[in-house]
Design a protein around this motif. Structure first.
Motif, PDB file in Angstrom:
ATOM      1  N   THR A 144       1.893   1.123  -5.708  1.00  0.00           N
ATOM      2  CA  THR A 144       1.011   0.174  -5.049  1.00  0.00           C
ATOM      3  C   THR A 144       0.805  -1.050  -5.931  1.00  0.00           C
ATOM      4  OG1 THR A 144      -0.910   1.325  -5.945  1.00  0.00           O
ATOM      5  CG2 THR A 144      -0.171   1.963  -3.743  1.00  0.00           C
ATOM      6  N   SER A 189       2.523   4.262  -1.510  1.00  0.00           N
ATOM      7  CA  SER A 189       2.437   5.063  -2.736  1.00  0.00           C
ATOM      8  C   SER A 189       3.834   5.518  -3.165  1.00  0.00           C
ATOM      9  CB  SER A 189       1.554   6.280  -2.491  1.00  0.00           C
ATOM     10  OG  SER A 189       0.243   5.877  -2.202  1.00  0.00           O
ATOM     11  N   ASN A 228       0.809  -1.220   0.000  1.00  0.00           N
ATOM     12  CA  ASN A 228       0.000   0.000   0.000  1.00  0.00           C
ATOM     13  C   ASN A 228       0.843   1.271   0.000  1.00  0.00           C
ATOM     14  OD1 ASN A 228      -2.363  -1.566   0.154  1.00  0.00           O
ATOM     15  ND2 ASN A 228      -2.153  -1.729   2.377  1.00  0.00           N
TER      16      ASN A 228
END
Length: 351
Positions: A130, A127, A125
């Motif tokens: 992802t 960024s 997760n």
């Protein structure tokens, strides 16, 4: 009156020159206007996931097994299964039905073979890169027991990685192979140290909603060293503090996708130190456990300006259960980290 004569050879020569100029300008324009992307930065996440899954499997299944019932069981070549006895144990007494705890079992041969499948699902997760997917592994190994103090061996892992690279609306699929020599040294009944390394390669197939499809080659290297203690709390409870340091290098070759997009070569480097321990409740054929670790990671890419895809500091929680009956064994565990999660299934058969 114009006396200029028509020269067919000159006309053909001019046409050839014009044609060559057109091709040259076309190639020049193609090179100038070809797209470029950082797709390999996205691909590096699932590529590293395969390396991490393989290294963790080696640690969990191979090198940590001497202290507990967890992971891959060994069978010495030429051993009579009905004559198994523990090689090293710090227990005062042993239940006659209890699984042997030690570096190996039996007395007919110092050589052992083992095999096990591993499934790992991952979700990153962090960024901007992802992704989510899974890694399936098939591992097999051959090892030698040096007087029940040192085990050295080599394993072969076949891996299949399937991932959705959410950042670019694409996919990453690969199959690969990794060769991993390893060593486990039992210092005494309470302390053990281990060292493992791995060399591998794979053939990723990538796709992107913007940049089309492409094929490339990936190479991996990892090395891991650890120190583990085993302390018994009564008859069944065991606590195992551990410190481990791992290094991962994953390289993706440059390639040009179906939309003429140039994807530059990229290498990911990661160092990770893990500090924590495991509490387990050991009974014959049944051992639930829970682990807690703190992770300290540093990661960078060969391309400047590419954001790291790991947290510098994170927790790792792991809960699971080990089961064994007869010649079959297995482990189911769920692992949670900051920004990632994994579901792992181990299973195998004693030879």
């Amino acid at each position: 009156m114009n006396n200029t004569k028509f020269n067919p050879k000159s006309r053909v020569a001019n046409l050839r020159v014009d044609h060559c100029c057109f091709i040259g300008l076309s190639l020049f324009a193609s090179s100038v206007f070809a797209q470029s992307s950082n797709t390999n930065a996205n691909n590096a996440v699932p590529a590293r996931a395969a390396s991490v899954a393989t290294a963790q499997a080696i640690n969990s299944i191979v090198v940590q097994n001497p202290f507990s019932n967890q992971g891959g069981f060994r069978m010495r070549l030429g051993e009579n299964p009905s004559m198994k006895t523990p090689a090293i144990s710090n227990r005062d007494t042993q239940n006659s039905n209890e699984q042997s705890i030690g570096m190996a079992a039996g007395d007919s041969s110092n050589w052992s073979i083992w095999a096990t499948p591993v499934y790992s699902g991952f979700r990153n997760n962090i960024s901007p890169y992802t992704s989510n997917g899974n890694v399936a592994l098939g591992l097999a190994g051959l090892e030698y027991n040096h007087n029940d103090v040192l085990i050295s061996g080599i394993s072969l892992a076949l891996d299949s990685t399937r991932s959705n690279t959410n950042y670019n609306g694409g996919t990453y699929k690969s199959t690969g192979v990794t060769v991993s020599p390893y060593m486990v040294y039992q210092i005494n009944n309470d302390w053990m140290t281990d060292l493992s390394t791995g060399f591998g390669s794979s053939k990723p197939n990538t796709s992107s909603a913007t940049y089309g499809t492409g094929n490339t080659t990936a190479n991996r290297f990892f090395a891991s060293a650890g120190l583990t203690n085993r302390t018994e709390l009564g008859k069944s409870w065991v606590i195992s503090p551990r410190i481990n340091h791992s290094y991962y290098r994953d390289h993706l070759d440059a390639y040009t996708s179906s939309t003429n997009t140039v994807n530059s070569a990229l290498t990911s480097y990661m160092h990770q130190t893990k500090l924590g321990g495991t509490l387990s409740y050991e009974k014959p054929g049944f051992s639930p456990f829970i682990s807690a670790f703190q992770l300290f990671s540093t990661q960078k890419y060969s391309a400047s300006g590419t954001s790291p895809s790991v947290y510098p500091s994170s927790y790792q929680m792991l809960a699971g259960i080990n089961l064994s009956k007869g010649m079959f064994y297995g482990t189911t565990a769920f692992q949670v980290e900051k920004g990632t999660s994994q579901f792992r299934i181990y299973g195998g058969i004693r030879f």
